[in-house]
Design an enzyme around this catalytic site. Sequence first.
Site, PDB file in Angstrom:
ATOM      1  CB  CYS A 294      43.992  29.483  31.562  1.00 32.24           C
ATOM      2  SG  CYS A 294      42.829  29.171  32.881  1.00 32.24           S
TER       3      CYS A 294
ATOM      4  CB  CYS B 283      40.451  28.300  31.028  1.00 33.23           C
ATOM      5  SG  CYS B 283      40.846  29.798  31.937  1.00 33.23           S
TER       6      CYS B 283
END
Length: 145
Positions: free
Chosen positions: A69, A72
Amino acid sequence: MSETVHVVCAACGAENRVPRTRLADRPRCGRCKTSLLPGTPVEIDTRTLERLVARDGLPLVVDFWAPWCGPCRTMAPMFEAAAQTLTPSVRLAKLNTQDHPDAAQALDIRSIPTMIAFRGGREVARTPGAMDARAIVAWAREALS
Ligand code: ZN
């Protein structure tokens, strides 16, 4: 007698009793000697998360993330910076939802990154999406005040 706080060791699970006045003195686990409140987010698994939520006396903010991600990974250094500011009044932890999908499922996390604040054994707030360090600190203080 000074008030003590239950601090669960994220490394070995031992429950330590730390005087509230000593929380800022970098306390170590009585069993495994790991730093209990290192000032950086600790990596936890599902079992440790459950233990921290149920048994730990300090408020907890968990960043649910995954290696694939992008947002993230962008947020990771921000979360680390926020940990320096919030420790020791709040514990910050990271849970890799790719390695521990059962935690994300149990908490019904639909997008990552998601931050969840826990206090007194239950979730008190959650927020999806990446934030910068200042916003993380402000959100955590508001959620846990
Ligand atoms: Zn320990």
